[in-house]
Motif scaffolding. Sequence first.
Motif, PDB file in Angstrom:
ATOM      1  N   ARG A   1      31.907  -6.786  -9.306  1.00 15.87           N
ATOM      2  CA  ARG A   1      31.719  -5.387  -8.893  1.00 15.87           C
ATOM      3  C   ARG A   1      32.356  -5.128  -7.532  1.00 15.87           C
TER       4      ARG A   1
ATOM      5  N   ASP B   1      35.415  -2.534  -6.536  1.00 19.34           N
ATOM      6  CA  ASP B   1      34.993  -1.498  -5.587  1.00 19.34           C
ATOM      7  C   ASP B   1      33.847  -0.651  -6.150  1.00 19.34           C
ATOM      8  N   LEU B   2      32.997  -1.269  -6.972  1.00 22.74           N
ATOM      9  CA  LEU B   2      31.771  -0.602  -7.396  1.00 22.74           C
ATOM     10  C   LEU B   2      30.639  -0.992  -6.463  1.00 22.74           C
TER      11      LEU B   2
ATOM     12  N   ARG C   1      41.386   0.714  -6.721  1.00 20.53           N
ATOM     13  CA  ARG C   1      40.602   1.461  -7.702  1.00 20.53           C
ATOM     14  C   ARG C   1      41.198   2.852  -7.898  1.00 20.53           C
TER      15      ARG C   1
END
Lengths: 282, 292
Positions: free
Chosen positions: A63, A67-68, A87
Amino acid sequence: MSSTHPDGPIPANAVEVSGVSRVFPRRQGRDVVALDDVHLTVAEGEFVSLIGPSGCGKSTLLRIIADLDAPSAGSLSVFGKSSRQARLDQDYGIAFQQAGLLPWRTVAANVGLPLEIHRVDKGARRQRVGELLEMVGLTDFAKSYPDELSGGMQQRVAIARALAESPRLLLMDEPFGALDEITRERMQTELVRICSETGAAVVFVTHSIPEAVFLSDRVVVMTPRPGKIIEIVDSGPDTGERRDDDFRDAAGFFHTVARVRELLHGSPAAAALSAARGVENR
Amino acid sequence: MTQTLRLLGRMLLGALGVLVLAGLWEAYKALGPDSGVVIGGTTILPRTTDLAMPHVWEMITKFSDPVASFSGGDTVASAVWSACLFTLKLSAIGWVIGVVIGLVLALLMTRFRLAESAMLPWIVLSQTVPLIAIAPLVRRWGSQIHIAGWTWTSEASVAVIAAYLAFFPVAVGALRGLRSPDSTHLDLMHAYGVGWWRGLATLRLPSSVPYLLPALRLAAASAVIGEVVAEASIGLRGGVGRLVIEYAQSAGGDPAKPWAPIFGAIAVGLVSAGAVGLIGLMCRPYRRGETA
């Protein structure tokens, strides 16, 4: 497919993670250290699996690359850019354990979703969706709805969707985790084929040792509390051999499985025993 | 083919339900004691006299009688019909206002957590205020509004009160619906670099449909109730609510008469719920999640 990148020279590495930590603060008690000082490099076109027991931070690492989630410390780059920029530039495609298809869209519309969102014109979109559905063998189901498909088929749609924008990096978080063993092996063979067709680098999270060994060039073995990399094991068929179903019966395959299992269990004797029984460690 | 048959079957069942109800009514009226069923001084079941329980056929034939016995003017049916249209129109206006307000509130609460904690308790509280109490207030406040030649009418008050009841299910239902996408979908939208509004259009709104449709139907029924009660309490002429009160006054001499506007109100409620059902048919693809 991924060879057309006019903007400048392609950096050597798909992902570079250096000294990344992730701490989840808690109100009471001690903070949870999900990742502690992780270093990892994934080369262009390389298939890397992250394996370890629950809580070892493998999903968190994925993640963060996507870039979550953001690291608490350390730095990372994706194709030489910040993960945020990567992203926004759609440098990666992503697939999760749940297929995550939109139930009100047909299979074709689901695969075309990222293209539609990024305003690819209709003609080009239809053509690309056609190619992708052929790649995952679902051409006949273009007009079906997700609830009419089996779990394996849904997951293939999700993979096609992840590949829609010809990303050079594919991030997969236990994509076959919810499938039965037979479907799972078939999907693995298909993924190997798709990856060789697209030449994309893959970061693949799993908790199945045979799956990781079968698919990967390198298997990253992780341990929980705090989430750390113990060792990175090279995997793959002998030079000259192909990564196909025969590889599942090769001596090298079993050897690598035993090696990874040993690392995960920490005790060679126990690992040898379970390796001999050929039980899948989950 | 099978679908039309199934539809026909459902309509028949619905009609059968009404007939069973009428049959029960007549059966109790024929068999029950005149003074009703009384246990320990409390009346459990109503009296069965013609005054308390008129025959079903009397209620029906009442529709063809003239409104006033001395004149040969309008029949009850035409009076109820025009009252129903009047009520239907105002409830529809109230429904639209309520739906818009409900959706806006739900959007605000979805976008800003703070808005939810600030508003949701008040939204729930608003429904505990008795309608009878706020109806005259709305009229009094409204009568002070004059905007460029347009003055507030009693019709406007009634529509606002209908909206007051209608907005609630929409606000709550839409809030749940807009929050319904699971984390995989939200992650996906984030990975695509989609802004909030685009995510609203591609993900949140479509996935809220299964929650929104029952809310809209409930809102339609609430709007009719609010409308009828507001008409009665404000005393607005022309609608079913007022007719219920008017005809109830003649119940002593003509016990079947008050039932006519009651049936009218039921019809208005059914028609508005049915109209919302049509919206549901148009949204069919978005309801696949309900079965999946």
